[in-house]
Design an enzyme around this catalytic site. Structure first.
Site, PDB file in Angstrom:
ATOM      1  N   ASP B 137       0.846  -1.187   0.000  1.00 11.96           N
ATOM      2  CA  ASP B 137       0.000   0.000   0.000  1.00 11.96           C
ATOM      3  C   ASP B 137       0.885   1.241   0.000  1.00 11.96           C
ATOM      4  O   ASP B 137       1.728   1.406   0.883  1.00 11.96           O
ATOM      5  CB  ASP B 137      -0.914  -0.021   1.229  1.00 11.96           C
ATOM      6  CG  ASP B 137      -2.100   0.916   1.065  1.00 11.96           C
ATOM      7  OD1 ASP B 137      -2.431   1.269  -0.089  1.00 11.96           O
ATOM      8  OD2 ASP B 137      -2.700   1.292   2.079  1.00 11.96           O
ATOM      9  N   TYR B 139       1.153   5.668  -0.625  1.00 14.95           N
ATOM     10  CA  TYR B 139       0.655   6.835   0.124  1.00 14.95           C
ATOM     11  C   TYR B 139       0.691   8.026  -0.826  1.00 14.95           C
ATOM     12  O   TYR B 139       1.059   9.117  -0.450  1.00 14.95           O
ATOM     13  CB  TYR B 139       1.609   7.031   1.316  1.00 14.95           C
ATOM     14  CG  TYR B 139       1.156   7.892   2.458  1.00 14.95           C
ATOM     15  CD1 TYR B 139      -0.103   7.765   3.029  1.00 14.95           C
ATOM     16  CD2 TYR B 139       2.037   8.842   3.012  1.00 14.95           C
ATOM     17  CE1 TYR B 139      -0.478   8.537   4.109  1.00 14.95           C
ATOM     18  CE2 TYR B 139       1.668   9.618   4.097  1.00 14.95           C
ATOM     19  CZ  TYR B 139       0.410   9.463   4.648  1.00 14.95           C
ATOM     20  OH  TYR B 139       0.041  10.233   5.725  1.00 14.95           O
ATOM     21  N   HIS B 144      -4.564  13.756   0.727  1.00 15.17           N
ATOM     22  CA  HIS B 144      -4.763  12.943   1.931  1.00 15.17           C
ATOM     23  C   HIS B 144      -3.546  13.044   2.849  1.00 15.17           C
ATOM     24  O   HIS B 144      -3.679  13.309   4.056  1.00 15.17           O
ATOM     25  CB  HIS B 144      -5.000  11.477   1.549  1.00 15.17           C
ATOM     26  CG  HIS B 144      -4.951  10.523   2.704  1.00 15.17           C
ATOM     27  ND1 HIS B 144      -5.981  10.368   3.611  1.00 15.17           N
ATOM     28  CD2 HIS B 144      -3.972   9.674   3.130  1.00 15.17           C
ATOM     29  CE1 HIS B 144      -5.654   9.471   4.525  1.00 15.17           C
ATOM     30  NE2 HIS B 144      -4.440   9.032   4.253  1.00 15.17           N
ATOM     31  N   ARG B 153       0.548  17.117  12.776  1.00 12.35           N
ATOM     32  CA  ARG B 153       1.827  17.811  12.992  1.00 12.35           C
ATOM     33  C   ARG B 153       1.779  19.290  12.622  1.00 12.35           C
ATOM     34  O   ARG B 153       2.787  19.973  12.691  1.00 12.35           O
ATOM     35  CB  ARG B 153       2.925  17.131  12.157  1.00 12.35           C
ATOM     36  CG  ARG B 153       3.371  15.773  12.658  1.00 12.35           C
ATOM     37  CD  ARG B 153       4.481  15.187  11.785  1.00 12.35           C
ATOM     38  NE  ARG B 153       4.045  15.000  10.413  1.00 12.35           N
ATOM     39  CZ  ARG B 153       3.426  13.897   9.949  1.00 12.35           C
ATOM     40  NH1 ARG B 153       3.199  12.894  10.755  1.00 12.35           N
ATOM     41  NH2 ARG B 153       3.062  13.806   8.678  1.00 12.35           N
ATOM     42  N   GLU B 216     -10.752   3.681   3.501  1.00 16.71           N
ATOM     43  CA  GLU B 216      -9.839   4.476   2.680  1.00 16.71           C
ATOM     44  C   GLU B 216     -10.135   4.192   1.217  1.00 16.71           C
ATOM     45  O   GLU B 216     -10.074   3.039   0.780  1.00 16.71           O
ATOM     46  CB  GLU B 216      -8.362   4.169   3.007  1.00 16.71           C
ATOM     47  CG  GLU B 216      -7.940   4.704   4.368  1.00 16.71           C
ATOM     48  CD  GLU B 216      -6.432   4.692   4.624  1.00 16.71           C
ATOM     49  OE1 GLU B 216      -5.981   5.421   5.505  1.00 16.71           O
ATOM     50  OE2 GLU B 216      -5.717   3.935   3.945  1.00 16.71           O
ATOM     51  N   GLU B 218      -9.183   3.955  -2.399  1.00 17.29           N
ATOM     52  CA  GLU B 218      -7.923   3.807  -3.125  1.00 17.29           C
ATOM     53  C   GLU B 218      -8.152   3.148  -4.480  1.00 17.29           C
ATOM     54  O   GLU B 218      -9.153   2.467  -4.703  1.00 17.29           O
ATOM     55  CB  GLU B 218      -6.929   2.939  -2.328  1.00 17.29           C
ATOM     56  CG  GLU B 218      -6.623   3.472  -0.939  1.00 17.29           C
ATOM     57  CD  GLU B 218      -5.385   2.849  -0.312  1.00 17.29           C
ATOM     58  OE1 GLU B 218      -4.503   2.360  -1.049  1.00 17.29           O
ATOM     59  OE2 GLU B 218      -5.312   2.858   0.936  1.00 17.29           O
ATOM     60  N   ASP B 250      -9.109   0.261   1.866  1.00 11.71           N
ATOM     61  CA  ASP B 250      -8.139  -0.134   2.897  1.00 11.71           C
ATOM     62  C   ASP B 250      -8.723   0.232   4.268  1.00 11.71           C
ATOM     63  O   ASP B 250      -8.355   1.229   4.885  1.00 11.71           O
ATOM     64  CB  ASP B 250      -6.824   0.616   2.640  1.00 11.71           C
ATOM     65  CG  ASP B 250      -5.764   0.297   3.668  1.00 11.71           C
ATOM     66  OD1 ASP B 250      -5.810  -0.787   4.260  1.00 11.71           O
ATOM     67  OD2 ASP B 250      -4.873   1.153   3.871  1.00 11.71           O
ATOM     68  N   ARG B 254      -8.380   3.547  13.238  1.00  4.06           N
ATOM     69  CA  ARG B 254      -7.459   4.657  13.517  1.00  4.06           C
ATOM     70  C   ARG B 254      -6.888   4.620  14.920  1.00  4.06           C
ATOM     71  O   ARG B 254      -5.749   5.038  15.137  1.00  4.06           O
ATOM     72  CB  ARG B 254      -8.190   5.983  13.313  1.00  4.06           C
ATOM     73  CG  ARG B 254      -8.739   6.192  11.925  1.00  4.06           C
ATOM     74  CD  ARG B 254      -7.641   6.190  10.886  1.00  4.06           C
ATOM     75  NE  ARG B 254      -8.200   6.349   9.530  1.00  4.06           N
ATOM     76  CZ  ARG B 254      -7.509   6.133   8.425  1.00  4.06           C
ATOM     77  NH1 ARG B 254      -6.256   5.726   8.492  1.00  4.06           N
ATOM     78  NH2 ARG B 254      -8.070   6.302   7.255  1.00  4.06           N
ATOM     79  N   GLN B 257      -4.295   1.777  15.039  1.00  2.00           N
ATOM     80  CA  GLN B 257      -3.157   2.223  14.236  1.00  2.00           C
ATOM     81  C   GLN B 257      -2.317   3.259  14.974  1.00  2.00           C
ATOM     82  O   GLN B 257      -1.083   3.193  14.990  1.00  2.00           O
ATOM     83  CB  GLN B 257      -3.699   2.828  12.934  1.00  2.00           C
ATOM     84  CG  GLN B 257      -2.649   3.251  11.923  1.00  2.00           C
ATOM     85  CD  GLN B 257      -3.294   3.900  10.676  1.00  2.00           C
ATOM     86  OE1 GLN B 257      -4.511   3.870  10.487  1.00  2.00           O
ATOM     87  NE2 GLN B 257      -2.457   4.484   9.828  1.00  2.00           N
ATOM     88  N   TYR B 261       1.735   2.197  15.581  1.00  2.00           N
ATOM     89  CA  TYR B 261       2.457   2.347  14.308  1.00  2.00           C
ATOM     90  C   TYR B 261       3.861   2.926  14.403  1.00  2.00           C
ATOM     91  O   TYR B 261       4.614   2.860  13.419  1.00  2.00           O
ATOM     92  CB  TYR B 261       1.618   3.126  13.292  1.00  2.00           C
ATOM     93  CG  TYR B 261       1.794   4.622  13.307  1.00  2.00           C
ATOM     94  CD1 TYR B 261       1.245   5.394  14.323  1.00  2.00           C
ATOM     95  CD2 TYR B 261       2.513   5.259  12.308  1.00  2.00           C
ATOM     96  CE1 TYR B 261       1.404   6.743  14.329  1.00  2.00           C
ATOM     97  CE2 TYR B 261       2.678   6.625  12.308  1.00  2.00           C
ATOM     98  CZ  TYR B 261       2.124   7.363  13.324  1.00  2.00           C
ATOM     99  OH  TYR B 261       2.295   8.707  13.324  1.00  2.00           O
ATOM    100  N   LYS B 270      -4.700  -2.198  10.200  1.00  2.00           N
ATOM    101  CA  LYS B 270      -4.986  -2.360   8.775  1.00  2.00           C
ATOM    102  C   LYS B 270      -5.250  -3.811   8.372  1.00  2.00           C
ATOM    103  O   LYS B 270      -5.924  -4.055   7.368  1.00  2.00           O
ATOM    104  CB  LYS B 270      -3.777  -1.890   7.952  1.00  2.00           C
ATOM    105  CG  LYS B 270      -3.401  -0.430   8.130  1.00  2.00           C
ATOM    106  CD  LYS B 270      -4.263   0.464   7.267  1.00  2.00           C
ATOM    107  CE  LYS B 270      -3.688   1.874   7.191  1.00  2.00           C
ATOM    108  NZ  LYS B 270      -4.509   2.732   6.311  1.00  2.00           N
ATOM    109  N   THR B 367      -4.757   6.545  -0.007  1.00  2.00           N
ATOM    110  CA  THR B 367      -6.064   7.192   0.015  1.00  2.00           C
ATOM    111  C   THR B 367      -6.097   8.377  -0.939  1.00  2.00           C
ATOM    112  O   THR B 367      -5.185   9.197  -0.957  1.00  2.00           O
ATOM    113  CB  THR B 367      -6.376   7.683   1.440  1.00  2.00           C
ATOM    114  OG1 THR B 367      -6.194   6.594   2.326  1.00  2.00           O
ATOM    115  CG2 THR B 367      -7.803   8.187   1.525  1.00  2.00           C
ATOM    116  N   GLU B 382     -10.280  12.306   7.560  1.00  2.00           N
ATOM    117  CA  GLU B 382     -10.177  13.655   7.014  1.00  2.00           C
ATOM    118  C   GLU B 382     -11.502  14.409   7.105  1.00  2.00           C
ATOM    119  O   GLU B 382     -11.534  15.572   7.506  1.00  2.00           O
ATOM    120  CB  GLU B 382      -9.753  13.600   5.546  1.00  2.00           C
ATOM    121  CG  GLU B 382      -8.332  13.162   5.331  1.00  2.00           C
ATOM    122  CD  GLU B 382      -8.135  12.697   3.898  1.00  2.00           C
ATOM    123  OE1 GLU B 382      -7.864  13.551   3.045  1.00  2.00           O
ATOM    124  OE2 GLU B 382      -8.286  11.486   3.633  1.00  2.00           O
TER     125      GLU B 382
HETATM  126 CA   LIG Z   1      -4.056   3.034   2.758  1.00  2.00          CA
HETATM  127 MG   LIG Z   2      -6.309  -2.850   4.753  1.00  2.00          MG
END
Ligand SMILES: [Ca+2]
Ligand SMILES: [Mg+2]
Ligand SMILES: [Ca+2]
Ligand SMILES: [Mg+2]
Ligand code: NI
Lengths: 436, 436
Positions: B137, B139, B144, B153, B216, B218, B250, B254, B257, B261, B270, B367, B382
């Protein structure tokens, strides 16, 4: 345990009668990959037994699937038969191969069959033992995680807040798994180079061969029986999912990894190759060598609480570096007991959200290092403090990271001479990056 | 393009004569999964053609492997034949199915064969189209990545330093890939809960069903022909590796994760499920819909420099949320053009260090979100700013994250009515976490 009637079983052999590891072999006269077990300096070709004798059906009349399973090009069909079957097959083969075995005459006294089925290991080619659907690499080597964390974040922030609460892991790349002996090409990749000295310029990425090619000493665990999607494996039942163990070298390009890995984890820094040893030591063969893992002071979540305390194995592990000139130095000695999470805990965690494990899936322990100095460390990153110190080698040579032509050989065994349970070698040699 | 003589090809169908996507079907009368193409509201069973007529050999006399390839339970054998073969087979089937096709009589005028081979989609069960060795996967959805980075951040550090230099990606879990329609169970996992309010106590981990279950949006890309280990795929040759495309959801927890992560990337957040649409739109079918990706101001490394500018596709994408009560709201509309890296660049990066791709491997785009407000966003994370705002739904309902009983349906198509090239649905419904 009795000894074997098979000739040339050296007392120092990893493949004593106490072991009986399974692997996939082929031979010059029969290039079809098939199942064998190792005994001393020989492979016993189980497919040959199935094809040319009644031994398997005599020994295992109630395992009719066995003849077909041992004729497959991977161990997956055999692994899927489940741990009770593996246990009985191992015991039956020990009886067949033992000097005192009731069934020993079936093979020992049949010279034609012996010639066909008992092959010197030097004439045998080894293949990847399993078809691996998914490969997951954990990070359960506490001293490794602590040392690497200290190096990059200082001793107070060495471990991430989650480290003692769950077995941290990531999905690895199944397609680049190779068996011991396969060449390993130095990867090309993006690396962040420092700006010109004194010019105050920012660092910038460049593309080229990794300058920080490293190994990682790990124990690998193959899944025998998996779980349905959506069904967690309770930690107390996870042992029944385990087929067996191999040594695993998770080759790592530290400079590629460093630039790429935030925020989604290691990718090209790892996926160019991972080497496993060819003989799968059955879970039962390691039972006598249980010990306690590193103590975790954390109050664990219920799904990670184990019923037993001796949840890891005390396997003596060694790492040899052999230079292109042929000089070999043992650069590390440690034990597989230096884990803070057991494989059952890894399996419980991996499946707690419903992720399905399948027969043949591979779990890596994470790099295993002892608590001591450079000579107990499972990676050059740790031994050299990321290239700051050299590891001295035989032949007045030295390394920070691997050179082209270097070979890394992992070894591991437990038990006394004459009854060793060992893995043989997990070896890979570094070849120059492709010219581009 | 001409229209098809097949009955009931609605002008709004995703499966016009301009498309001819490939999938794996089974039917009540024949439960063996096999290859079909979609045309309007029908599936054309290619295995039935191979078994009951000479059509395939008449149309494709120089592709003798085709009859066997379309009788397989996955598209892997067909995909491995390579893009020039896919191109010719698609063109030949268009000729067979077209009102003006020279070969149309072969099927149209054979009522017995039509009854056997042309099956209403409502009578057909769809299966995972490929056997996926590895799933990666990426990014590459710039908006996104920027939005999520800003959320966590701030706008100045939204993107990591590597983001514009390389297509960031991670290895996903192949075992939990499912086809549209398969149930998705809410995962249980470790979550960091805040300490008791005002007590000044630190947050602590707990285990329970995810409270922040998300989707997500995708685009997925299946590999047709892979590369040898150690051999990088040049970006200019990467198109030849691509078999076709699907929609990909996907699913992401959250809260799981977030806690797990750092530092090795997403894992249990995931790996409980990833849903793909069942019909693989061949790479050639999307050729007319090329456009430019999001401009990248960075001076790219040579291995990522593409020869063409129109390296992504402008596919209209939509996300529906259907509640347990049956109310459906389209919560997002965007386009697959909002990528900053193309699939050829992802492939070039994935292989630059020598990692082998294999037939059937799946690459996710990451995403996809538009630059605008909540209605262009490819995830609830989002749309709701991590749960701070609600998404309003039909039926006076609202969501921050997914509830049990919710269904998410992804849709995507390009082209005008009557000549649409679309994906059909990628749908999954959330079921309650297993009681533990
Ligand atoms: Ca993804
Ligand atoms: Mg997945
Ligand atoms: Ca590792
Ligand atoms: Mg590796
Ligand atoms: Ni019909």
């Amino acid at each position: 345990m009795a000894s074997s009637w098979v000739p040339d079983v050296d007392p120092a052999s990893d493949f004593s009668l106490a072991n009986i590891p399974f692997g996939i072999i082929s031979t010059p006269d029969n290039p079809a990959p098939r199942v064998a077990v190792a005994i001393g300096s020989h492979a016993l070709d189980l497919a040959a037994l199935a094809a040319h004798s009644d031994i398997l059906t005599t020994l295992f009349p109630d395992i009719p699937a066995l003849a077909d399973a041992v004729s497959q090009p991977t161990l997956n069909a055999f692994a899927a038969l489940g741990r009770p079957v593996h246990r009985r097959v191992r015991a039956g083969l020990q009886d067949l191969l033992s000097t005192t075995g009731s069934r020993a005459p079936l093979l020992r006294d049949d010279p034609g069959l012996r010639a066909r089925a008992l092959r010197p290991l030097r004439e045998v080619a080894m293949h990847l033992p399993m078809a691996v659907g998914d490969y997951t690499d954990f990070y359960a080597g506490y001293h490794h995680a602590h040392a690497v964390g200290t190096m990059f974040r200082g001793p107070n922030a060495a471990l991430q807040p989650n480290y003692l609460h769950l077995p941290v892991g990531y999905h690895g790349r199944a397609s680049s798994l190779v068996v011991s002996g396969a060449p390993v090409r130095r990867p090309v990749g993006q690396i962040l180079l420092p700006g010109p000295e004194g010019a105050g310029e920012a660092s910038r990425p460049a593309t080229g061969p990794s300058r920080k090619l490293d190994f990682e000493l790990e124990l690998g665990c193959f899944v025998g029986r998996g779980n349905e999607m959506g069904r967690a494996v309770p930690v107390g039942e996870a042992e029944e999912c385990i087929f067996g163990y191999v040594l695993l070298n998770d080759w790592s390009a530290r400079d590629i990894q460093k630039w790429e890995y935030v925020p989604l984890g290691p990718f090209n820094g790892k996926n160019f190759a991972t080497t496993v040893s060819p003989w799968v030591v059955l879970a039962d063969a390691l039972e006598p060598f249980r010990t306690r893992p590193i103590e975790n002071p954390t109050e664990l979540q219920d799904y990670l609480k184990e019923g037993r305390e001796d949840s890891v194995f005390d396997i003596r592990l060694e790492v040899d570096l052999t230079t292109a000139e042929g000089d070999t130095t043992t650069i590390a000695r440690t034990s597989s007991k230096h884990l803070i999470w057991s494989f059952p805990q890894m399996i419980a965690h991996h499946t707690v959200g419903g992720c399905p494990l399948r027969t043949g899936d591979l779990l890596g322990s994470g790099t295993i290092s002892g608590p001591g100095g450079a000579g107990e460390r499972g990676s050059l990153l740790e031994m050299t403090e990321n290239g700051k110190k050299e590891v001295l080698l035989a032949g007045m040579d030295a390394r920070t990271f691997l050179k082209d032509g270097d070979s890394i050989t992992l070894r591991g065994f437990c038990g006394p001479d004459g009854a060793r349970v060992g893995f043989g070698e997990c070896r890979g040699r570094i070849y120059s990056a492709v010219q581009r």
